[in-house]
Design a protein around this motif. Sequence first.
Motif, short mmCIF file in Angstrom:
data_model
loop_
_atom_site.label_atom_id
_atom_site.label_comp_id
_atom_site.label_asym_id
_atom_site.label_seq_id
_atom_site.Cartn_x
_atom_site.Cartn_y
_atom_site.Cartn_z
N PHE A 8 23.40 39.42 37.68
CA PHE A 8 24.50 38.76 36.97
C PHE A 8 23.85 37.66 36.11
N HIS A 9 23.87 37.85 34.81
CA HIS A 9 23.13 36.96 33.91
C HIS A 9 23.99 35.74 33.56
N VAL A 10 23.54 34.60 34.05
CA VAL A 10 24.29 33.35 33.91
C VAL A 10 24.02 32.74 32.54
N ARG A 11 25.06 32.62 31.74
CA ARG A 11 24.95 31.98 30.43
C ARG A 11 25.30 30.51 30.48
N GLU A 12 26.15 30.14 31.44
CA GLU A 12 26.59 28.75 31.54
C GLU A 12 27.00 28.46 32.98
N ILE A 13 26.75 27.22 33.41
CA ILE A 13 27.18 26.76 34.74
C ILE A 13 28.08 25.55 34.54
N VAL A 14 29.25 25.56 35.18
CA VAL A 14 30.20 24.46 35.05
C VAL A 14 30.78 24.13 36.43
N PHE A 15 31.32 22.93 36.55
CA PHE A 15 32.08 22.57 37.74
C PHE A 15 33.55 22.95 37.51
N GLY A 16 34.22 23.37 38.56
CA GLY A 16 35.62 23.75 38.43
C GLY A 16 36.31 23.81 39.77
N GLU A 17 37.53 24.34 39.77
CA GLU A 17 38.36 24.33 40.97
C GLU A 17 37.89 25.33 42.02
N LYS A 18 37.28 26.43 41.58
CA LYS A 18 36.89 27.46 42.53
C LYS A 18 35.51 28.01 42.17
N THR A 19 34.66 28.14 43.17
CA THR A 19 33.34 28.72 42.95
C THR A 19 33.50 30.21 42.66
N GLY A 20 32.98 30.64 41.50
CA GLY A 20 33.14 32.04 41.12
C GLY A 20 32.31 32.35 39.89
N ILE A 167 26.22 29.91 47.21
CA ILE A 167 26.73 30.03 45.84
C ILE A 167 26.81 31.49 45.41
N ALA A 168 25.80 32.29 45.80
CA ALA A 168 25.79 33.68 45.37
C ALA A 168 26.84 34.54 46.06
N GLU A 169 27.46 34.04 47.11
CA GLU A 169 28.53 34.78 47.77
C GLU A 169 29.63 35.19 46.78
N CYS A 170 29.77 34.41 45.70
CA CYS A 170 30.86 34.68 44.75
C CYS A 170 30.65 35.96 43.96
N VAL A 171 29.43 36.54 43.99
CA VAL A 171 29.21 37.79 43.27
C VAL A 171 28.99 38.97 44.23
N LYS A 172 29.19 38.73 45.51
CA LYS A 172 28.91 39.77 46.49
C LYS A 172 29.73 41.03 46.26
N GLU A 173 31.00 40.87 45.89
CA GLU A 173 31.90 42.01 45.73
C GLU A 173 32.06 42.45 44.27
N LEU A 174 31.32 41.82 43.37
CA LEU A 174 31.46 42.15 41.94
C LEU A 174 30.48 43.25 41.54
N GLU A 175 30.76 43.86 40.39
CA GLU A 175 29.89 44.90 39.85
C GLU A 175 28.84 44.25 38.95
#
Length: 441
Positions: A8-20, A167-175
């Motif tokens: 999962f290629h990260v283009r930007e990291i931001v703070f927000g309401e939900k980790t995802g 932090i990486a748990e947020c992509v566990k179920e993604l394609e």
Amino acid sequence: MKLEIGNFHVREIVFGEKTGYSKGILTINKKETLDFIMEDEHITKADIYIVKPGDKVRLCPVKEAIEPRVKLNGDALFPGYTGDLSKAGDGRTHALKDCSILVVGKHWGGFQDGLIDMSGEGAKYTYYSQLKNIVLVADTDEDFEKREQQKKNTALRKAGHKLAEYIAECVKELEPEDIETYELDPISKRSTEVQNLPSMVFVMQGQSQMEDGAYNDLVYGWDSNHMVPTYMHPNEILDGAVISGSFMPCSSKWATYDFQNNPTIKRLYKEHGKTINFLGVIMSNLNVALEQKDRSALFVAQIAKSLGADGAIVAEEGYGNPDADFVACIVALEDAGVKTVGITNECTGRDGKSQPLVTLDKKLDAIVSCGNVSELIELPPMETVLGELEALGRDGLSGGWANDEIIGPSVRDDGSIVMENNAMFCGDQVVGWSTKTMREF
């Protein structure tokens, strides 16, 4: 073994309401993440920052770098360390690419900690200035080691390793956007075409010199000081079987990120079946006593010869005393008829005129240099400092000092610094992605 790394290629990291994660944007709930960090009773203070290439930010003392990842089968990201012991190198792992977790001390540094500049002249000296970084700045109750030159950094480093999985748990179920596949047939089962290619092994001499625990590289959570050279599948290295230790002058260190993304392993994989027959990795060690060094060299040569290696690449984590292991290993391989290339930094003094390794041999006729650890680097003040710049000037960090009778202090009143390359975080990148080169005069 078949390892799939879903990227999962990260283009930007931001703070927000939900980790995802969505469409290249990694969002982090700062409060929940800090609450997770503070579950460790040894962490007394913590904060999280986001820094990206070009930011006018200086980080010091940097203690560790980890790529955020999660294993789809539920196994621990770093088996035997952050969770139960399990096999690494098989199955699917999801990774947040182009970013890392950086662990920075709020106070104090040891000679194994380093400095990163995210912009300016200093940025060119370390790979980690090129990544978007989630920076954990924290302090611990480990008061016994705060004024020690050699620090274990146990709580801080482990917090980073756990945070990488959290932090990486947020992509566990993604394609994933793309998948890297790493697979080698058993050595004796390979096709005739592959068997006829030159056979190569990669010898990794990881940090293992300290007899006291929590300093050395860990292999499946086991202190590498207790091991002898061992054959490992390259997938294990890429998939969390080995994590960085906390003892080594910083420019020479291999961060955990370096093990997870080892470019030499990846290049050998790329050439496998085309120009070479990649046999695998011999995970060796670094010792203190000469007899131990010679014994390990014999082990490495015996394993390589038994595997049928025609050639080898040897990389050492560190310099000085480890140079004797490095040289002995190459000599033993050459004596066994295995043509060998070494990758190392040099310690040639501030003027570049000293002997590059503490011991040499005429059989070291193919060495890739990753630069001089003693090279002086002068950097202007930086707008923001995360951590404590004074750590560089306490005669603590290797490459920094309180006051040199000729040069003066490492940290000047205006925030500018002068230091040796030694203090640049993983600056030599002996794992294979050093940006340095040789120049003839």
